[in-house]
Motif scaffolding. Structure first.
Motif, mmCIF file in Angstrom:
data_model
loop_
_atom_site.group_PDB
_atom_site.id
_atom_site.type_symbol
_atom_site.label_atom_id
_atom_site.label_comp_id
_atom_site.label_asym_id
_atom_site.label_seq_id
_atom_site.Cartn_x
_atom_site.Cartn_y
_atom_site.Cartn_z
ATOM 1 N N MET A 291 0.854 -1.191 0.000
ATOM 2 C CA MET A 291 0.000 0.000 0.000
ATOM 3 C C MET A 291 0.889 1.240 0.000
ATOM 4 N N ASN A 292 0.635 2.186 -0.914
ATOM 5 C CA ASN A 292 1.509 3.350 -0.921
ATOM 6 C C ASN A 292 1.126 4.331 0.185
ATOM 7 N N LEU A 293 2.039 5.249 0.427
ATOM 8 C CA LEU A 293 1.906 6.116 1.579
ATOM 9 C C LEU A 293 0.686 7.032 1.492
ATOM 10 N N MET A 294 0.411 7.516 0.261
ATOM 11 C CA MET A 294 -0.720 8.428 0.076
ATOM 12 C C MET A 294 -2.037 7.744 0.411
ATOM 13 N N LEU A 295 -2.143 6.508 -0.061
ATOM 14 C CA LEU A 295 -3.361 5.752 0.193
ATOM 15 C C LEU A 295 -3.513 5.514 1.700
ATOM 16 N N LEU A 296 -2.392 5.166 2.324
ATOM 17 C CA LEU A 296 -2.404 4.929 3.766
ATOM 18 C C LEU A 296 -2.864 6.185 4.507
ATOM 19 N N TRP A 297 -2.337 7.316 4.059
ATOM 20 C CA TRP A 297 -2.668 8.588 4.682
ATOM 21 C C TRP A 297 -4.160 8.888 4.558
ATOM 22 N N SER A 298 -4.680 8.751 3.340
ATOM 23 C CA SER A 298 -6.100 9.081 3.182
ATOM 24 C C SER A 298 -6.977 8.078 3.935
ATOM 25 N N THR A 299 -6.502 6.833 4.037
ATOM 26 C CA THR A 299 -7.250 5.848 4.821
ATOM 27 C C THR A 299 -7.321 6.279 6.281
ATOM 28 N N LEU A 300 -6.204 6.793 6.760
ATOM 29 C CA LEU A 300 -6.131 7.254 8.137
ATOM 30 C C LEU A 300 -7.121 8.398 8.382
ATOM 31 N N ILE A 301 -7.120 9.367 7.467
ATOM 32 C CA ILE A 301 -8.035 10.511 7.626
ATOM 33 C C ILE A 301 -9.484 10.033 7.617
ATOM 34 N N LEU A 302 -9.795 9.158 6.682
ATOM 35 C CA LEU A 302 -11.161 8.651 6.597
ATOM 36 C C LEU A 302 -11.527 7.910 7.887
ATOM 37 N N GLY A 303 -10.577 7.135 8.394
ATOM 38 C CA GLY A 303 -10.799 6.417 9.651
ATOM 39 C C GLY A 303 -11.121 7.368 10.797
ATOM 40 N N LEU A 304 -10.423 8.493 10.844
ATOM 41 C CA LEU A 304 -10.674 9.465 11.910
ATOM 42 C C LEU A 304 -12.035 10.137 11.735
ATOM 43 N N LEU A 305 -12.371 10.478 10.480
ATOM 44 C CA LEU A 305 -13.657 11.148 10.246
ATOM 45 C C LEU A 305 -14.820 10.203 10.563
ATOM 46 N N TYR A 306 -14.683 8.928 10.143
ATOM 47 C CA TYR A 306 -15.701 7.947 10.521
ATOM 48 C C TYR A 306 -15.629 7.637 12.019
ATOM 49 N N GLY A 307 -14.505 7.993 12.643
ATOM 50 C CA GLY A 307 -14.353 7.783 14.086
ATOM 51 C C GLY A 307 -15.453 8.469 14.884
ATOM 52 N N LEU A 308 -15.939 9.609 14.385
ATOM 53 C CA LEU A 308 -17.037 10.300 15.066
ATOM 54 C C LEU A 308 -18.308 9.456 15.026
ATOM 55 N N LEU A 309 -18.564 8.846 13.865
ATOM 56 C CA LEU A 309 -19.699 7.924 13.751
ATOM 57 C C LEU A 309 -19.528 6.788 14.761
ATOM 58 N N VAL A 310 -18.309 6.254 14.806
ATOM 59 C CA VAL A 310 -18.060 5.102 15.678
ATOM 60 C C VAL A 310 -18.222 5.488 17.150
ATOM 61 N N LEU A 311 -17.774 6.679 17.526
ATOM 62 C CA LEU A 311 -17.971 7.136 18.902
ATOM 63 C C LEU A 311 -19.460 7.257 19.218
ATOM 64 N N GLY A 312 -20.212 7.734 18.234
ATOM 65 C CA GLY A 312 -21.664 7.830 18.413
ATOM 66 C C GLY A 312 -22.288 6.458 18.617
ATOM 67 N N VAL A 313 -21.885 5.508 17.796
ATOM 68 C CA VAL A 313 -22.421 4.154 17.914
ATOM 69 C C VAL A 313 -21.992 3.527 19.245
ATOM 70 N N PHE A 314 -20.746 3.809 19.652
ATOM 71 C CA PHE A 314 -20.264 3.320 20.946
ATOM 72 C C PHE A 314 -21.165 3.823 22.080
ATOM 73 N N LEU A 315 -21.531 5.099 22.014
ATOM 74 C CA LEU A 315 -22.382 5.689 23.053
ATOM 75 C C LEU A 315 -23.704 4.944 23.188
#
Ligand SMILES: Nc1ncnc2c1ncn2[C@@H]1O[C@H](COP(=O)(O)OP(=O)(O)OP(=O)(O)O)[C@@H](O)[C@H]1O
Ligand SMILES: [Mg+2]
Lengths: 264, 310
Positions: free
Chosen positions: B1-25
């Motif tokens: 996996m190239n670095l750019m893809l990894l980076w954007s995956t990370l950002i997407l993971g963080l943005l969806y992290g808000l959804l996940v925190l909501g679901v956790f609640l």
């Protein structure tokens, strides 16, 4: 203190399995009185406590606590004045929360919950001091999740939680029934220290006649939804278990067939 | 996996992290499987995208998603507590209703943002950072603020009553807590976060789409479970961080799966469903595969004990 007038509770009204659980119950409790309630299975003991606590709303009659009529208040609105202990130790504590978090929840019984810190340092000291009274070593385990405690420990914690804020009225429903005999004795001892000796007005259901005669000075017997016996001064009456059985026969006109009530 | 893809995956993971925190609640703290998130994520996306499309300041447009999402959670909560509709059905009703509302807000199935400045564009023009970096800064900042905020909230009187409600409702009522109100509050908070997640994701990917909410609850659950299994922490703060990590790990798993040549983008939902199924039944499976007790050894030991007793 607590005044119950002409109370009726009917389940499944108008249906084929209609059940009159309480009929014409009248009761007057003096402040600080510790009253034990006995009666066979299905006599209506739990229903009576549930009506006082507001879990069930009665069909007829009134319940007055300290001059306020609370008959139709929802349960959470009476909780500031009334505390409850259940037979199942699992109900009295929140399993995934720690010992101190459970105590903190109980310390704010009946208060509005705000965005303040849930537990302050001075409260933690208070909890340690109160837990030491239980003599279970829980004062060293403030941040242990309650699910790791034994049933007896949980029930003892529930008793402490109930008295952390002095209630106007305590309702105990067979709170030793699911514990082993030794633990039950210990919890009973705590009941005496935390409720009877503190002169907290208490209604305690039990299936154990010895227990019923031992704690408090007043005993009430329920049968088919009615109060059939109300002994006001246990010491003067010198009641014993056989005498109590005789009184039951006389009052109900029935044989006491319920061995659960007899044998304990 | 190239670095750019990894980076954007990370950002997407963080943005969806808000959804996940909501679901956790809802799912973990309140013990309530709330399906309204499938509607409230696109609700946040639809509102923010439409407002930006019509020229509103993107920061304001993003913030406005929160109360609207909270309102959706409030409705689910009222359906459940006031009218005794089951949690599952209350969530479905809100979700279905939101589909039409989201279409109304957008006025069409898709609102493109490519020609409009998002909060990411604004930050990079203000600060001179590259777009990538400003996306990272915003994603990291929002997640950290949310985790810290939730951590403090869950340790307030109110937050503790919320946790107690999910654990033992009978007890909380007997302590004078209006548990109905607690559930409504938890659902509102959760859906507010989910809508914020949608608002940020729409800006990140450059469009809002009417179908972007499908399967969000399962993605949320998958991330919560992955995070819990991977990190296995018990404290509140640890659990909050774990579910965010779960969100990132889930995105990584998706990115990896997509590299398998015969897998199409449309297969992802099946993959997620399988992932959650495996995670849910894994305690059962691991029980079955635990080595059988060594009976011979056991006998030796008990035999020894008996002899010692005699
Ligand atoms: N929620 C309910 N719905 C329908 N019937 C009920 C309900 N609760 C109690 N009853 C009925 O009311 C009667 C009295 O029940 P209650 O639980 O008060 O008895 P009890 O004296 O506490 O008995 P036990 O000693 O077995 O606990 C029983 O016939 C019971 O079946
Ligand atoms: Mg009972």
């Amino acid at each position: 203190m607590l005044q119950i007038n002409n109370l009726y509770k009917v389940f499944h009204i108008g249906e084929i399995n209609e059940k009159v659980a309480l009929q014409n119950v009248n009761l007057l409790l003096e402040p600080g009185e510790f009253v034990t309630i006995i009666g066979g299975n299905g006599a209506g003991k739990s229903t009576l406590l549930n009506c006082i606590a507001g879990v069930h709303l009665p069909e007829k009659g009134t319940i007055t606590l300290d001059g306020d009529e609370i008959t139709n208040f929802p349960d959470y609105r009476r909780a500031g004045a009334i505390c409850r202990i259940f037979q199942d130790p699992m109900i009295g504590t929140a399993a995934s929360l720690t010992v101190e978090e459970n105590l903190a929840l109980a310390l704010r019984r009946g208060q509005r919950r705000r965005l303040n810190r849930a537990i302050t340092r001075s409260e933690r000291d208070l909890f340690r001091q109160k837990l030491a009274v239980l003599e279970l070593g829980l004062e060293e385990r403030l941040s242990t999740p309650v699910q790791l405690l034994s049933g007896g420990q949980r029930q003892a914690l529930a008793l402490l939680m109930a008295t952390l804020v002095r209630p106007k009225l305590a309702l105990l429903d067979e709170h030793t029934a699911s514990l082993d005999p030794k633990t039950a004795l210990r919890v009973l001892h705590l009941t005496r220290t935390l409720f009877e000796n503190e002169r907290i007005t208490t209604l305690m259901i039990t299936h154990n006649m010895e227990q019923a005669l031992d704690l408090g000075r007043r005993l009430i017997m329920l049968h088919e939804g009615s109060v059939i016996l109300d002994v006001n001064d246990l010491e003067r009456e010198e009641l014993t278990v056989p005498k109590l059985v005789d009184l039951f026969h006389a009052a109900s006109g029935e044989q006491l067939h319920n061995d659960r009530l007899l044998l304990h | 996996m190239n670095l750019m893809l990894l980076w954007s995956t990370l950002i997407l993971g963080l943005l969806y992290g808000l959804l996940v925190l909501g679901v956790f609640l809802t799912f973990r703290i309140l013990n309530y499987a709330d399906l309204s998130v499938d509607g409230s994520l696109p609700l946040g996306a639809a509102l923010t995208a439409t407002l930006i499309f019509n020229g509103m300041n993107p920061f304001l447009a993003t913030l406005l998603a929160i109360p609207l999402g909270a309102l959706a959670g409030l409705i689910t909560g009222i359906l459940h507590t006031r009218f005794s509709i089951t949690p599952l059905l209350s969530g479905i009703l809100t979700m279905i209703g939101l589909y039409s509302i989201n279409l109304r807000i957008m006025g069409r199935p898709n609102v493109p943002l490519l020609r409009h400045d998002t909060i990411f564009d604004l930050l990079s023009t203000y600060t001179g950072l590259t777009l990538r970096l400003s996306q990272t800064v915003i994603a990291v900042a929002v997640i950290i603020l949310t985790v810290i905020g939730l951590y403090f909230f869950l340790n307030t009187e109110l937050g503790q009553a919320l946790r107690g409600t999910g654990d033992n409702e009978v007890m909380l009522r007997s302590l004078g807590v209006n548990t109905d109100r607690m559930k409504i509050m938890g659902l509102a908070l959760s859906n507010g976060l989910v809508a914020l997640s949608g608002a940020l994701i729409a800006q990140y990917q450059g469009f809002a789409d009417i179908n972007m909410g499908i399967g969000m609850i399962i993605i949320g659950l998958a991330s919560v479970i992955i995070g819990e299994v991977a990190l296995g922490v018990k404290s509140i703060l640890g659990r909050l961080c774990a579910v965010v990590a779960g969100s990132i790990l889930y995105r990584l798993a998706i990115a990896l799966v997509l590299r398998i040549s015969f897998i199409e983008y449309t297969d992802l939902k099946l993959f997620t469903a399988l992932l959650v199924t495996i995670a849910l039944i894994s305690p059962e499976i691991s029980k079955k595969f635990r080595p059988a007790p060594n009976l011979a050894l056991l006998e030796q030991k008990t035999g020894a004990a008996e002899r010692a007793g005699n």
